[in-house]
Write a protein that holds these residues in place. Sequence first.
Motif, PDB file in Angstrom:
ATOM      1  N   PHE A 248      24.617  38.922  41.353  1.00  9.66           N
ATOM      2  CA  PHE A 248      25.893  38.370  40.914  1.00  9.66           C
ATOM      3  C   PHE A 248      26.472  37.540  42.053  1.00  9.66           C
ATOM      4  O   PHE A 248      26.653  38.066  43.152  1.00  9.66           O
ATOM      5  N   PRO A 249      26.742  36.259  41.813  1.00  6.00           N
ATOM      6  CA  PRO A 249      27.266  35.397  42.872  1.00  6.00           C
ATOM      7  C   PRO A 249      28.531  35.954  43.509  1.00  6.00           C
ATOM      8  O   PRO A 249      29.389  36.514  42.839  1.00  6.00           O
ATOM      9  N   GLY A 250      28.620  35.786  44.821  1.00  9.08           N
ATOM     10  CA  GLY A 250      29.812  36.188  45.556  1.00  9.08           C
ATOM     11  C   GLY A 250      29.778  37.608  46.081  1.00  9.08           C
ATOM     12  O   GLY A 250      30.633  37.995  46.857  1.00  9.08           O
TER      13      GLY A 250
ATOM     14  N   VAL B  34      32.936  50.067  35.939  1.00 10.75           N
ATOM     15  CA  VAL B  34      33.619  51.339  35.711  1.00 10.75           C
ATOM     16  C   VAL B  34      35.128  51.122  35.811  1.00 10.75           C
ATOM     17  O   VAL B  34      35.614  50.494  36.752  1.00 10.75           O
ATOM     18  N   HIS B  35      35.857  51.645  34.828  1.00 14.03           N
ATOM     19  CA  HIS B  35      37.323  51.516  34.825  1.00 14.03           C
ATOM     20  C   HIS B  35      37.925  52.414  35.897  1.00 14.03           C
ATOM     21  O   HIS B  35      38.261  53.575  35.645  1.00 14.03           O
ATOM     22  N   THR B  36      38.050  51.872  37.087  1.00  9.91           N
ATOM     23  CA  THR B  36      38.714  52.555  38.195  1.00  9.91           C
ATOM     24  C   THR B  36      39.623  51.552  38.881  1.00  9.91           C
ATOM     25  O   THR B  36      39.621  50.363  38.561  1.00  9.91           O
ATOM     26  N   GLU B  37      40.357  52.015  39.855  1.00  7.94           N
ATOM     27  CA  GLU B  37      41.231  51.132  40.622  1.00  7.94           C
ATOM     28  C   GLU B  37      40.425  50.015  41.296  1.00  7.94           C
ATOM     29  O   GLU B  37      40.896  48.893  41.417  1.00  7.94           O
ATOM     30  N   LEU B  38      39.209  50.307  41.710  1.00  7.33           N
ATOM     31  CA  LEU B  38      38.370  49.322  42.373  1.00  7.33           C
ATOM     32  C   LEU B  38      38.040  48.135  41.465  1.00  7.33           C
ATOM     33  O   LEU B  38      37.927  47.005  41.928  1.00  7.33           O
ATOM     34  N   SER B  39      37.908  48.365  40.177  1.00  7.78           N
ATOM     35  CA  SER B  39      37.536  47.282  39.258  1.00  7.78           C
ATOM     36  C   SER B  39      38.736  46.568  38.645  1.00  7.78           C
ATOM     37  O   SER B  39      38.567  45.619  37.878  1.00  7.78           O
ATOM     38  N   GLU B  40      39.938  47.012  39.002  1.00 10.90           N
ATOM     39  CA  GLU B  40      41.149  46.354  38.476  1.00 10.90           C
ATOM     40  C   GLU B  40      41.135  44.873  38.827  1.00 10.90           C
ATOM     41  O   GLU B  40      40.776  44.493  39.928  1.00 10.90           O
TER      42      GLU B  40
ATOM     43  N   ALA C 100      31.752  34.575  38.505  1.00  7.75           N
ATOM     44  CA  ALA C 100      33.032  34.698  39.209  1.00  7.75           C
ATOM     45  C   ALA C 100      33.746  36.007  38.892  1.00  7.75           C
ATOM     46  O   ALA C 100      34.855  36.230  39.379  1.00  7.75           O
ATOM     47  N   ALA C 101      33.123  36.868  38.128  1.00  6.23           N
ATOM     48  CA  ALA C 101      33.792  38.098  37.673  1.00  6.23           C
ATOM     49  C   ALA C 101      34.218  39.001  38.820  1.00  6.23           C
ATOM     50  O   ALA C 101      35.182  39.753  38.689  1.00  6.23           O
ATOM     51  N   PHE C 102      33.537  38.915  39.951  1.00  6.50           N
ATOM     52  CA  PHE C 102      33.838  39.829  41.055  1.00  6.50           C
ATOM     53  C   PHE C 102      34.485  39.123  42.238  1.00  6.50           C
ATOM     54  O   PHE C 102      34.761  39.744  43.250  1.00  6.50           O
ATOM     55  N   THR C 103      34.694  37.808  42.096  1.00 12.53           N
ATOM     56  CA  THR C 103      35.323  37.063  43.183  1.00 12.53           C
ATOM     57  C   THR C 103      36.631  36.409  42.758  1.00 12.53           C
ATOM     58  O   THR C 103      37.490  36.171  43.589  1.00 12.53           O
ATOM     59  N   ASP C 104      36.781  36.107  41.486  1.00 11.13           N
ATOM     60  CA  ASP C 104      38.009  35.490  40.967  1.00 11.13           C
ATOM     61  C   ASP C 104      38.815  36.581  40.274  1.00 11.13           C
ATOM     62  O   ASP C 104      38.854  36.683  39.062  1.00 11.13           O
ATOM     63  N   LEU C 105      39.451  37.425  41.089  1.00  9.84           N
ATOM     64  CA  LEU C 105      40.156  38.592  40.567  1.00  9.84           C
ATOM     65  C   LEU C 105      41.646  38.316  40.439  1.00  9.84           C
ATOM     66  O   LEU C 105      42.206  37.485  41.149  1.00  9.84           O
TER      67      LEU C 105
ATOM     68  N   GLN D 249      47.557  40.239  41.158  1.00 11.43           N
ATOM     69  CA  GLN D 249      48.605  41.200  40.783  1.00 11.43           C
ATOM     70  C   GLN D 249      47.994  42.531  40.363  1.00 11.43           C
ATOM     71  O   GLN D 249      48.503  43.597  40.714  1.00 11.43           O
ATOM     72  N   ALA D 250      46.903  42.481  39.612  1.00 16.37           N
ATOM     73  CA  ALA D 250      46.258  43.707  39.160  1.00 16.37           C
ATOM     74  C   ALA D 250      45.642  44.464  40.331  1.00 16.37           C
ATOM     75  O   ALA D 250      45.517  45.682  40.290  1.00 16.37           O
ATOM     76  N   ARG D 251      45.282  43.755  41.395  1.00 16.39           N
ATOM     77  CA  ARG D 251      44.643  44.381  42.549  1.00 16.39           C
ATOM     78  C   ARG D 251      45.641  44.783  43.627  1.00 16.39           C
ATOM     79  O   ARG D 251      45.259  45.410  44.617  1.00 16.39           O
ATOM     80  N   ALA D 252      46.917  44.444  43.458  1.00 17.92           N
ATOM     81  CA  ALA D 252      47.913  44.670  44.500  1.00 17.92           C
ATOM     82  C   ALA D 252      48.007  46.134  44.920  1.00 17.92           C
ATOM     83  O   ALA D 252      48.030  46.443  46.121  1.00 17.92           O
ATOM     84  N   ALA D 253      48.036  47.052  43.974  1.00 19.21           N
ATOM     85  CA  ALA D 253      48.154  48.477  44.316  1.00 19.21           C
ATOM     86  C   ALA D 253      46.924  48.951  45.083  1.00 19.21           C
ATOM     87  O   ALA D 253      47.050  49.684  46.074  1.00 19.21           O
ATOM     88  N   TYR D 254      45.748  48.509  44.663  1.00 15.60           N
ATOM     89  CA  TYR D 254      44.515  48.901  45.362  1.00 15.60           C
ATOM     90  C   TYR D 254      44.522  48.363  46.794  1.00 15.60           C
ATOM     91  O   TYR D 254      44.262  49.105  47.745  1.00 15.60           O
ATOM     92  N   HIS D 255      44.848  47.086  46.953  1.00 15.87           N
ATOM     93  CA  HIS D 255      44.869  46.500  48.290  1.00 15.87           C
ATOM     94  C   HIS D 255      45.900  47.180  49.180  1.00 15.87           C
ATOM     95  O   HIS D 255      45.633  47.441  50.353  1.00 15.87           O
ATOM     96  N   HIS D 256      47.065  47.485  48.637  1.00 16.55           N
ATOM     97  CA  HIS D 256      48.091  48.175  49.421  1.00 16.55           C
ATOM     98  C   HIS D 256      47.580  49.536  49.897  1.00 16.55           C
ATOM     99  O   HIS D 256      47.749  49.894  51.058  1.00 16.55           O
TER     100      HIS D 256
END
Length: 148
Positions: free
Chosen positions: A13-15, A52-58, A124-129, A132-139
């Motif tokens: 998968f690219p990226g 997998v539906h987890t915070e990581l895949s948000e 781009a599914a794993f690089t163009d995220l 806002q959906a990832r904000a909680a995970y990154h924090h």
Amino acid sequence: IVNIASVAGLAGFPGVATHCATKHAVVGFSETLHLELADKGIGVTAVLPGLVHTELSEGSRAPKWVRPMTDVEPEDVAATVVAVVGSRRAKAVVPARLGVMLKTTSLLPDGLRHRIGRAAHFDAAFTDLDPQARAAYHHRIVTAPPSK
């Protein structure tokens, strides 16, 4: 022995080259151990989940039409782990329909398979995220205390 890898261990998968490389390593390691230990009565299986539906895949931006084929709940991965114990299977893709899709597309010429991957936005599914959906995970990962 059950090793958790990813469908990224079967396809690129690219990226996310490093992620794919490590998952390919887990799949290869598991397949080799599966063969080496079979005569000793020890089973080895690689479980290969899709998204997998987890915070990581948000925030993944895979299109809605492809998600029923690729997405899986953590409980489904856990159920597959339990199901493969003692099964003598070398690999188990979760969800199973994703395994069928990957086997089918692996028979296609590379160019056509890559066009299908782009149509499904796997390029781009794993690089163009969605940031806002990832904000909680990154924090959480930025503010987490260092592990010991």
